[in-house]
Motif scaffolding. Structure first.
Motif, PDB file in Angstrom:
ATOM      1  N   ASN B 262      35.250  59.407  57.200  1.00 52.12           N
ATOM      2  CA  ASN B 262      34.360  60.528  57.479  1.00 52.12           C
ATOM      3  C   ASN B 262      33.674  60.881  56.162  1.00 52.12           C
ATOM      4  OD1 ASN B 262      33.143  62.747  58.610  1.00 52.12           O
ATOM      5  ND2 ASN B 262      34.917  64.084  58.254  1.00 52.12           N
ATOM      6  N   PRO B 263      32.911  59.906  55.643  1.00 50.43           N
ATOM      7  CA  PRO B 263      32.443  60.060  54.256  1.00 50.43           C
ATOM      8  C   PRO B 263      31.334  61.097  54.097  1.00 50.43           C
ATOM      9  CG  PRO B 263      31.541  58.064  55.207  1.00 50.43           C
ATOM     10  CD  PRO B 263      32.455  58.640  56.237  1.00 50.43           C
ATOM     11  N   ILE B 264      31.191  61.555  52.860  1.00 46.07           N
ATOM     12  CA  ILE B 264      30.092  62.456  52.531  1.00 46.07           C
ATOM     13  C   ILE B 264      29.035  61.678  51.748  1.00 46.07           C
ATOM     14  CG2 ILE B 264      31.445  64.589  52.469  1.00 46.07           C
ATOM     15  CD1 ILE B 264      31.514  64.194  49.353  1.00 46.07           C
ATOM     16  N   SER B 265      27.837  62.229  51.722  1.00 42.64           N
ATOM     17  CA  SER B 265      26.808  61.717  50.814  1.00 42.64           C
ATOM     18  C   SER B 265      26.920  62.514  49.536  1.00 42.64           C
ATOM     19  CB  SER B 265      25.417  61.927  51.406  1.00 42.64           C
ATOM     20  OG  SER B 265      25.240  61.100  52.534  1.00 42.64           O
ATOM     21  N   ASP B 266      26.962  61.829  48.413  1.00 46.31           N
ATOM     22  CA  ASP B 266      26.945  62.557  47.150  1.00 46.31           C
ATOM     23  C   ASP B 266      26.168  61.752  46.128  1.00 46.31           C
ATOM     24  OD1 ASP B 266      28.609  60.551  46.285  1.00 46.31           O
ATOM     25  OD2 ASP B 266      30.390  61.812  46.070  1.00 46.31           O
ATOM     26  N   ILE B 267      26.297  62.159  44.871  1.00 43.95           N
ATOM     27  CA  ILE B 267      25.486  61.552  43.820  1.00 43.95           C
ATOM     28  C   ILE B 267      25.762  60.051  43.691  1.00 43.95           C
ATOM     29  CG2 ILE B 267      27.167  62.091  41.986  1.00 43.95           C
ATOM     30  CD1 ILE B 267      24.718  62.820  40.241  1.00 43.95           C
ATOM     31  N   ARG B 268      26.945  59.601  44.125  1.00 46.04           N
ATOM     32  CA  ARG B 268      27.298  58.201  43.910  1.00 46.04           C
ATOM     33  C   ARG B 268      26.908  57.277  45.065  1.00 46.04           C
ATOM     34  NH1 ARG B 268      32.547  57.497  43.379  1.00 46.04           N
ATOM     35  NH2 ARG B 268      33.143  59.584  44.016  1.00 46.04           N
ATOM     36  N   ALA B 269      26.928  57.787  46.277  1.00 49.17           N
ATOM     37  CA  ALA B 269      26.528  56.944  47.412  1.00 49.17           C
ATOM     38  C   ALA B 269      26.302  57.813  48.645  1.00 49.17           C
ATOM     39  CB  ALA B 269      27.602  55.909  47.718  1.00 49.17           C
ATOM     40  N   SER B 270      25.530  57.266  49.586  1.00 44.94           N
ATOM     41  CA  SER B 270      25.303  58.007  50.831  1.00 44.94           C
ATOM     42  C   SER B 270      26.435  57.726  51.813  1.00 44.94           C
ATOM     43  CB  SER B 270      23.971  57.590  51.451  1.00 44.94           C
ATOM     44  OG  SER B 270      24.057  56.244  51.873  1.00 44.94           O
ATOM     45  N   ALA B 271      26.588  58.626  52.761  1.00 47.83           N
ATOM     46  CA  ALA B 271      27.609  58.430  53.793  1.00 47.83           C
ATOM     47  C   ALA B 271      27.316  57.145  54.566  1.00 47.83           C
ATOM     48  CB  ALA B 271      27.631  59.638  54.736  1.00 47.83           C
ATOM     49  N   TRP B 272      26.042  56.903  54.855  1.00 42.83           N
ATOM     50  CA  TRP B 272      25.651  55.700  55.589  1.00 42.83           C
ATOM     51  C   TRP B 272      26.118  54.444  54.869  1.00 42.83           C
ATOM     52  CZ3 TRP B 272      22.657  51.558  54.097  1.00 42.83           C
ATOM     53  CH2 TRP B 272      22.316  50.651  55.113  1.00 42.83           C
ATOM     54  N   TYR B 273      25.869  54.418  53.550  1.00 43.66           N
ATOM     55  CA  TYR B 273      26.250  53.242  52.766  1.00 43.66           C
ATOM     56  C   TYR B 273      27.765  53.040  52.796  1.00 43.66           C
ATOM     57  CZ  TYR B 273      27.014  50.114  48.838  1.00 43.66           C
ATOM     58  OH  TYR B 273      27.416  49.081  48.057  1.00 43.66           O
ATOM     59  N   ARG B 274      28.480  54.142  52.631  1.00 44.45           N
ATOM     60  CA  ARG B 274      29.942  54.035  52.604  1.00 44.45           C
ATOM     61  C   ARG B 274      30.472  53.480  53.923  1.00 44.45           C
ATOM     62  NH1 ARG B 274      29.913  59.116  48.919  1.00 44.45           N
ATOM     63  NH2 ARG B 274      31.206  58.401  47.218  1.00 44.45           N
ATOM     64  N   HIS B 275      29.874  53.936  55.039  1.00 40.62           N
ATOM     65  CA  HIS B 275      30.250  53.419  56.353  1.00 40.62           C
ATOM     66  C   HIS B 275      30.039  51.911  56.427  1.00 40.62           C
ATOM     67  CE1 HIS B 275      31.526  55.991  59.633  1.00 40.62           C
ATOM     68  NE2 HIS B 275      30.886  56.998  59.075  1.00 40.62           N
ATOM     69  N   GLN B 276      28.822  51.518  56.063  1.00 41.67           N
ATOM     70  CA  GLN B 276      28.464  50.107  56.184  1.00 41.67           C
ATOM     71  C   GLN B 276      29.367  49.226  55.339  1.00 41.67           C
ATOM     72  OE1 GLN B 276      26.066  48.720  58.146  1.00 41.67           O
ATOM     73  NE2 GLN B 276      25.794  50.749  58.993  1.00 41.67           N
ATOM     74  N   VAL B 277      29.559  49.638  54.083  1.00 38.50           N
ATOM     75  CA  VAL B 277      30.282  48.784  53.162  1.00 38.50           C
ATOM     76  C   VAL B 277      31.762  48.714  53.556  1.00 38.50           C
ATOM     77  CG1 VAL B 277      30.939  50.415  51.329  1.00 38.50           C
ATOM     78  CG2 VAL B 277      30.264  48.105  50.728  1.00 38.50           C
ATOM     79  N   LEU B 278      32.280  49.822  54.083  1.00 40.59           N
ATOM     80  CA  LEU B 278      33.687  49.810  54.492  1.00 40.59           C
ATOM     81  C   LEU B 278      33.893  48.859  55.668  1.00 40.59           C
ATOM     82  CD1 LEU B 278      36.531  50.915  54.091  1.00 40.59           C
ATOM     83  CD2 LEU B 278      35.977  52.749  55.695  1.00 40.59           C
ATOM     84  N   TRP B 279      32.940  48.878  56.605  1.00 38.12           N
ATOM     85  CA  TRP B 279      33.036  47.978  57.756  1.00 38.12           C
ATOM     86  C   TRP B 279      33.000  46.523  57.281  1.00 38.12           C
ATOM     87  CZ3 TRP B 279      30.466  44.248  60.651  1.00 38.12           C
ATOM     88  CH2 TRP B 279      30.906  44.092  61.976  1.00 38.12           C
ATOM     89  N   ASN B 280      32.078  46.251  56.368  1.00 38.90           N
ATOM     90  CA  ASN B 280      31.933  44.881  55.866  1.00 38.90           C
ATOM     91  C   ASN B 280      33.185  44.393  55.140  1.00 38.90           C
ATOM     92  OD1 ASN B 280      29.363  44.762  56.873  1.00 38.90           O
ATOM     93  ND2 ASN B 280      28.358  45.198  54.927  1.00 38.90           N
ATOM     94  N   ILE B 281      33.724  45.229  54.260  1.00 39.84           N
ATOM     95  CA  ILE B 281      34.895  44.746  53.507  1.00 39.84           C
ATOM     96  C   ILE B 281      36.107  44.639  54.436  1.00 39.84           C
ATOM     97  CG2 ILE B 281      34.177  45.388  51.174  1.00 39.84           C
ATOM     98  CD1 ILE B 281      35.799  47.908  51.327  1.00 39.84           C
ATOM     99  N   SER B 282      36.187  45.520  55.427  1.00 40.42           N
ATOM    100  CA  SER B 282      37.318  45.449  56.355  1.00 40.42           C
ATOM    101  C   SER B 282      37.300  44.133  57.109  1.00 40.42           C
ATOM    102  CB  SER B 282      37.276  46.608  57.352  1.00 40.42           C
ATOM    103  OG  SER B 282      37.313  47.828  56.680  1.00 40.42           O
ATOM    104  N   LYS B 283      36.139  43.782  57.584  1.00 41.47           N
ATOM    105  CA  LYS B 283      36.018  42.524  58.322  1.00 41.47           C
ATOM    106  C   LYS B 283      36.305  41.339  57.406  1.00 41.47           C
ATOM    107  CE  LYS B 283      32.894  39.846  61.136  1.00 41.47           C
ATOM    108  NZ  LYS B 283      31.495  39.488  61.334  1.00 41.47           N
ATOM    109  N   SER B 284      35.889  41.468  56.160  1.00 41.24           N
ATOM    110  CA  SER B 284      35.964  40.310  55.248  1.00 41.24           C
ATOM    111  C   SER B 284      37.386  39.933  54.846  1.00 41.24           C
ATOM    112  CB  SER B 284      35.145  40.579  53.991  1.00 41.24           C
ATOM    113  OG  SER B 284      35.866  41.446  53.124  1.00 41.24           O
TER     114      SER B 284
END
Lengths: 157, 286
Positions: B262-284
């Motif tokens: 349930n990520p937040i958007s902050d100075i380091r990354a957007s919530a959208w990005y965190r969602h996407q990247v987490l899905w990708n690494i999980s699958k990988s």
């Protein structure tokens, strides 16, 4: 209420040292202002830059993140202890030979981290050197020549 | 910085210091790598620091094998973890420590400090959650209570610890003997080192000799208020054959991991990005 002083006993560069220090004194300030060992530098003050690196009980640490009272009983080595009189040690000489130094502020920390890298890895590859130097920031040289110097010193040892 | 310090050397002195100061504002100092910058930034009035650096109690300061598992004292440093022979069989933990801060900070930063700081981005904490570790908490009356790390964090920088308690150790319970281990820590950041994770995934999965998954522990960091154990993703894997996972299985696993994000958007990354990247690494990882 006055802040009481704490008695600390430690070994610094082979010499026994005793002092009474306030609880809030950082080890870095103790070294620089009480003992005049100014090789370790005070830059970021939060463990990011590594300019205050010293050896404590055989491991590199950021002396800005350590209280003098925590160092009670420990054995410290600072950059001042690395050369023999005016004879630089191999790592220091490699930094000179490879022109690794510009402003020089980060260099005491870089040299000591170089020593730690050799201790941990023997003859490391460049990626390992870069990885383990990640706690030391240099804003002048772009790191290339620093990595060259450490690689050379490691090969020589 | 302005504070007073108490430096207990024995557990009795420590418990006494905790009892004596119940009505006052105190904090524990172990590795000080978070505490000093925090106090430099903002003074806390009337602060008393209970310094743990001088404590001589092997339950706090060492890593040892016991009947019920491997016990890591709260005051052991990250460097201690890296060099401990018992812990090499947990690549997830070793990789998390290696990705943690710098060599200098690893020399002094403690395992207990990483847990009690309770950052949603705590690398080592995330690995310990994936391993099903249990916190062992010392109460001022001398008793110990245990809380699984899956229930240890209650929010950003908050834990179940009460004012008269402190973390003594964490126990990684013995695991079933495994034929194969798939274990690691993936940390996504803007650079390789000295980085706070934008998203991280810790996983420790074991199989029997036929490739059947016999245990699975995965946890995520930096994508929710706390580090989260991704229970339904773990359950999904149990009993499946590791070598015969379909694309669909891998995606279902990743979907399950995301349920805990349930990520937040902050100075380091957007919530959208965190969602996407987490899905990708999980699958990988599968």
């Amino acid at each position: 209420m006055a802040n009481p002083l704490f008695r600390i006993s430690l070994t610094i560069n082979g010499q026994p040292v005793q002092a009474d220090v306030p609880a809030t004194l950082r080890l870095l300030d103790f070294l620089r202002y009480d003992l005049d060992l100014t090789g370790a530098k005070d830059v970021c003050g939060e463990g990011e830059c590594g300019a205050c690196t010293i050896f404590m009980d055989g491991k590199t640490v950021n002396s800005c993140l350590i209280l003098a009272v925590e160092a009670d009983g420990s054995e410290l080595m600072t950059i001042e202890d690395l050369s023999h009189g005016k004879m630089l040690n191999e790592m220091q000489q490699a930094f000179v030979d490879y022109h690794s130094v510009q402003c020089g502020y980060c260099i005491p920390g870089m040299v000591l981290s170089g020593e730690q890298i050799i201790k941990d890895h023997g003859k490391p590859d460049r990626d390992t050197i870069r990885e383990d130097l990640s706690g030391n920031i240099c804003r002048c040289t772009g790191y290339q020549k620093i990595v060259d110097a450490i690689e050379f010193a490691a090969d020589k040892r | 910085m302005d504070f007073r310090t108490i430096s207990p050397q024995t557990t009795e002195e420590l418990l006494e210091a905790i009892k004596q100061n119940q009505g006052k504002h105190f904090r524990f100092g172990a590795g000080y790598t978070d505490l000093i910058p925090e106090l430099e930034m903002q003074m806390e009035n009337g602060l008393i620091v209970i310094n743990l650096a001088k404590l001589k109690d092997s339950n706090f300061t060492s890593i040892f094998l016991s009947e019920d598992g491997i016990r890591i004292g709260a005051l052991t440093t990250m460097t201690d973890v890296l060099s401990n022979k018992h812990l090499q069989k947990f690549p997830v933990l070793i990789e998390a420590v290696e990705s943690f801060a710098s060599v200098q900070i690893r020399s002094v930063a403690t395992v207990g400090g990483n847990l009690c700081t309770a950052s949603p981005a705590g690398d080592v904490s995330c690995a310990l959650v994936a391993l099903g570790a249990v916190s062992e908490i010392l109460i001022a009356n001398g008793q110990i209570r245990t809380v699984p790390l899956t229930e240890f964090f209650t929010g950003v920088k908050t834990t179940v610890l009460k004012k008269n308690e402190l973390l003594r150790s964490v126990l990684i319970p013995h695991q079933k003997s495994a034929e194969r281990i798939l274990s690691g820590f993936i940390k996504i950041g803007n650079r390789n080192s000295m980085e706070i994770a934008l998203a991280s995934l810790a996983y420790h999965i074991t199989t029997d000799k036929n490739g059947i998954i016999t245990s699975a522990g995965t946890a995520v960091g930096s994508v929710a208020e706390t580090i989260r154990y991704t229970e339904s993703a773990c359950e999904f894997l149990l009993g499946k054959n590791m070598d015969q996972l379909s694309e669909e299985d891998k995606e279902t696993f990743a979907d399950n991991v995301l349920k805990y994000a349930n990520p937040i958007s902050d100075i380091r990354a957007s919530a959208w990005y965190r969602h996407q990247v987490l899905w990708n690494i999980s699958k990988s990882i599968l």
